[in-house]
Scaffold this motif. Structure first.
Motif, short mmCIF file in Angstrom:
data_model
loop_
_atom_site.label_atom_id
_atom_site.label_comp_id
_atom_site.label_asym_id
_atom_site.label_seq_id
_atom_site.Cartn_x
_atom_site.Cartn_y
_atom_site.Cartn_z
N GLU A 150 0.83 -1.21 0.00
CA GLU A 150 0.00 0.00 0.00
C GLU A 150 0.86 1.26 0.00
O GLU A 150 0.59 2.22 -0.74
CB GLU A 150 -0.94 0.01 1.20
CG GLU A 150 -1.85 1.24 1.21
CD GLU A 150 -2.78 1.31 2.41
OE1 GLU A 150 -2.79 0.35 3.22
OE2 GLU A 150 -3.51 2.31 2.51
N ALA A 151 1.93 1.24 0.80
CA ALA A 151 2.80 2.42 0.85
C ALA A 151 3.43 2.70 -0.51
O ALA A 151 3.61 3.85 -0.90
CB ALA A 151 3.88 2.22 1.91
N ALA A 152 3.73 1.63 -1.24
CA ALA A 152 4.43 1.80 -2.52
C ALA A 152 3.48 2.10 -3.67
O ALA A 152 3.86 2.81 -4.61
CB ALA A 152 5.24 0.54 -2.84
N THR A 153 2.28 1.57 -3.63
CA THR A 153 1.38 1.67 -4.79
C THR A 153 0.10 2.44 -4.53
O THR A 153 -0.61 2.81 -5.48
CB THR A 153 0.97 0.27 -5.28
OG1 THR A 153 0.13 -0.34 -4.28
CG2 THR A 153 2.18 -0.61 -5.55
N GLY A 154 -0.25 2.64 -3.25
CA GLY A 154 -1.53 3.27 -2.93
C GLY A 154 -2.69 2.29 -2.87
O GLY A 154 -3.80 2.68 -2.51
N TRP A 155 -2.45 1.02 -3.21
CA TRP A 155 -3.52 0.00 -3.20
C TRP A 155 -3.51 -0.74 -1.87
O TRP A 155 -2.51 -1.36 -1.50
CB TRP A 155 -3.35 -0.98 -4.37
CG TRP A 155 -3.70 -0.36 -5.68
CD1 TRP A 155 -2.84 0.27 -6.53
CD2 TRP A 155 -4.98 -0.30 -6.29
NE1 TRP A 155 -3.52 0.73 -7.63
CE2 TRP A 155 -4.83 0.39 -7.52
CE3 TRP A 155 -6.26 -0.76 -5.93
CZ2 TRP A 155 -5.91 0.64 -8.38
CZ3 TRP A 155 -7.33 -0.52 -6.79
CH2 TRP A 155 -7.15 0.17 -8.00
N LYS B 186 -8.22 1.54 -3.85
CA LYS B 186 -7.52 2.83 -3.93
C LYS B 186 -8.58 3.87 -4.18
O LYS B 186 -9.33 3.77 -5.16
CB LYS B 186 -6.50 2.78 -5.06
CG LYS B 186 -5.61 4.03 -5.19
CD LYS B 186 -4.63 3.81 -6.33
CE LYS B 186 -3.56 4.88 -6.38
NZ LYS B 186 -2.58 4.63 -7.45
N GLY B 187 -8.65 4.87 -3.31
CA GLY B 187 -9.71 5.86 -3.44
C GLY B 187 -11.06 5.17 -3.37
O GLY B 187 -11.30 4.34 -2.48
N ALA B 188 -11.95 5.47 -4.30
CA ALA B 188 -13.29 4.89 -4.30
C ALA B 188 -13.35 3.57 -5.06
O ALA B 188 -14.41 2.95 -5.16
CB ALA B 188 -14.28 5.89 -4.92
N VAL B 189 -12.22 3.14 -5.60
CA VAL B 189 -12.20 1.96 -6.45
C VAL B 189 -11.74 0.73 -5.66
O VAL B 189 -10.72 0.79 -4.97
CB VAL B 189 -11.26 2.17 -7.66
CG1 VAL B 189 -11.17 0.91 -8.51
CG2 VAL B 189 -11.72 3.36 -8.48
N CYS B 190 -12.52 -0.36 -5.73
CA CYS B 190 -12.10 -1.63 -5.16
C CYS B 190 -12.19 -2.70 -6.24
O CYS B 190 -13.19 -2.78 -6.96
CB CYS B 190 -12.98 -2.04 -3.97
SG CYS B 190 -12.63 -1.07 -2.48
N VAL B 191 -11.14 -3.48 -6.36
CA VAL B 191 -11.09 -4.54 -7.37
C VAL B 191 -11.02 -5.88 -6.62
O VAL B 191 -10.09 -6.09 -5.84
CB VAL B 191 -9.85 -4.38 -8.27
CG1 VAL B 191 -9.76 -5.53 -9.28
CG2 VAL B 191 -9.88 -3.03 -8.96
N PRO B 192 -12.01 -6.77 -6.84
CA PRO B 192 -11.94 -8.07 -6.18
C PRO B 192 -10.64 -8.78 -6.56
O PRO B 192 -10.24 -8.77 -7.72
CB PRO B 192 -13.16 -8.82 -6.74
CG PRO B 192 -14.07 -7.75 -7.26
CD PRO B 192 -13.19 -6.64 -7.72
N ALA B 193 -10.01 -9.38 -5.56
CA ALA B 193 -8.73 -10.05 -5.82
C ALA B 193 -8.64 -11.30 -4.95
O ALA B 193 -7.78 -11.39 -4.06
CB ALA B 193 -7.57 -9.09 -5.56
N GLY C 110 4.89 -2.21 -12.65
CA GLY C 110 4.36 -0.95 -13.17
C GLY C 110 3.08 -0.55 -12.45
O GLY C 110 2.56 -1.30 -11.62
N PRO C 111 2.55 0.61 -12.77
CA PRO C 111 1.31 1.07 -12.14
C PRO C 111 0.08 0.35 -12.72
O PRO C 111 0.18 -0.29 -13.78
CB PRO C 111 1.27 2.56 -12.48
CG PRO C 111 2.00 2.65 -13.78
CD PRO C 111 3.08 1.60 -13.73
N GLU C 112 -1.04 0.48 -12.05
CA GLU C 112 -2.29 -0.09 -12.56
C GLU C 112 -2.61 0.49 -13.93
O GLU C 112 -2.22 1.63 -14.22
CB GLU C 112 -3.44 0.19 -11.58
CG GLU C 112 -3.84 1.65 -11.43
CD GLU C 112 -3.07 2.36 -10.31
OE1 GLU C 112 -1.98 1.89 -9.94
OE2 GLU C 112 -3.59 3.39 -9.82
N SER C 113 -3.29 -0.28 -14.74
CA SER C 113 -3.59 0.20 -16.10
C SER C 113 -5.01 -0.22 -16.50
O SER C 113 -5.72 -0.88 -15.75
CB SER C 113 -2.58 -0.36 -17.09
OG SER C 113 -2.76 -1.75 -17.27
N GLY C 114 -5.37 0.21 -17.67
CA GLY C 114 -6.70 -0.10 -18.19
C GLY C 114 -7.68 1.03 -17.99
O GLY C 114 -8.84 0.95 -18.41
#
Lengths: 114, 236
Positions: A14-19, A28-35, A70-74
């Protein structure tokens, strides 16, 4: 982010990517991705699994035993409008945190010598 | 230039923060010494702001409000009209140079409006029409494809290996980053200048790097659409 192994504590990820790892997934922010399966019971992130879910490129240099994530994409470059924490040195090497500017407006300008 | 803007707007609660995208802080240092900034002046040797904000060339800027919320995404941040825009291109120059200079006249004409927008925001804060909502900021930030993510990873590997002293391996990763994300000029210009700058001199900007990268700044500038494409013009 550079990696020498493909698991890491969720708090470091989380510290490195914000996720952040949350019950509903990676957020991250208002976005949640099931994992499902990406976070172990001990709070360890399976980087390969999370990278696949978030569209983060995971690139290995096989000769040097190092990966870069790399950072999140799409989507867009910004997932949230909340400015990330950013700590950088000044030219004398003194660390400076962007969050120290809270309470003021900031015009953050990128430039270069080249 | 940024120091003057900072001095003008600091009484209104706005601070400039400059971030130099330079592997080697010593290359940025002389410019910082001349500017004598009273605002934070930082060195981002890993080009982290590329990933974090979508910076892809310089100068580009983001606006952050008092609560730490972005109110404008990364966009071209020229605040002085480029003299290149109004330059007469001499007819007797070599054709190639004429092409480049003619294209430079197509740099977006937004410097005065952008500077005025910053001043408006400093004065009116959230009431300024130039301060966007969080939804608008996200929507107007640059697209990020899987290739862009991969380019960021390749660029970072290159920097790591460069620091380790394995320059050939670094160049291979940077070439891949350049191919994956040609519109990111920070990846290219940073890598190229290492090849074209003589030892101990200021960073070269012409960046004729045919021998290593098979290209040059002007080749890529023309190939990718010239002056209009080179700058992500602020949509004001």
């Amino acid at each position: 982010m550079l990696l020498t192994e493909l698991t890491m504590p969720a708090v470091d990820f989380e510290a490195a990517t914000g996720w952040a790892a949350k019950p509903e997934g990676m957020c991250k922010g208002a976005v949640c991705v099931p994992a499902p399966g990406a976070v172990g019971g001990d709070g360890t992130i399976d980087v390969t699994a999370v990278a696949a879910r978030l569209g983060m490129a995971l690139v290995e240099d096989v000769h040097h035993n190092v990966w870069a994530l790399g950072p999140e994409s799409g989507g867009r470059a910004l997932t949230t409008a909340v400015a990330p924490e950013l700590e950088l040195p000044d030219a004398d090497g003194n660390p400076f945190k962007l969050s120290a500017m809270h309470g003021r407006k900031v015009l953050l300008v990128a430039w270069a010598s080249w | 230039m940024w120091q003057a803007l900072h001095e003008e707007l600091a009484p209104l609660g706005l601070s400039v923060v400059t971030v130099a995208l330079d592997f080697d802080p010593a290359k940025a240092r002389p410019w910082i010494d001349v500017a004598a900034p009273t605002h934070p002046s930082l060195i981002d040797s890993e080009h982290r702001v590329d990933e974090l904000f979508g910076i892809s060339n310089v100068p580009m800027a983001v606006w952050i409000d008092e609560t730490g919320t972005l109110v404008r995404p990364a966009e071209g941040a020229a605040i002085q009209v480029s003299p290149l825009r109004s330059m007469e291109v001499p007819a007797d120059l070599p054709e190639r140079m004429r092409q480049v200079l003619t294209e430079m006249k197509n740099f977006p004409d937004t410097a005065e409006a952008y500077r005025a927008a910053i001043v408006d925001w400093a004065n009116r804060g959230a009431e300024s029409p130039y301060a966007l909502t969080p939804e608008e900021v996200i929507e107007r930030s640059q697209p990020r494809s899987a290739d862009h993510s991969r380019a960021a990873a390749c660029f970072e590997l290159g920097h790591h290996l460069h620091l380790q002293g394995d320059h050939d391996a670094a160049v291979a990763w940077w070439k891949e980053a350049h191919a994956l994300f040609p519109e990111n000029w920070t990846y290219k210009r940073q890598a190229w200048t290492l090849e074209s700058t003589p030892e101990g001199e200021d960073s070269d900007k012409a960046q004729e790097v045919q021998d290593v990268y098979g290209t040059s700044w002007s080749d890529e500038f023309l190939r990718l659409g010239g002056g209009a494409a080179y700058v992500i013009a602020p949509d004001l």
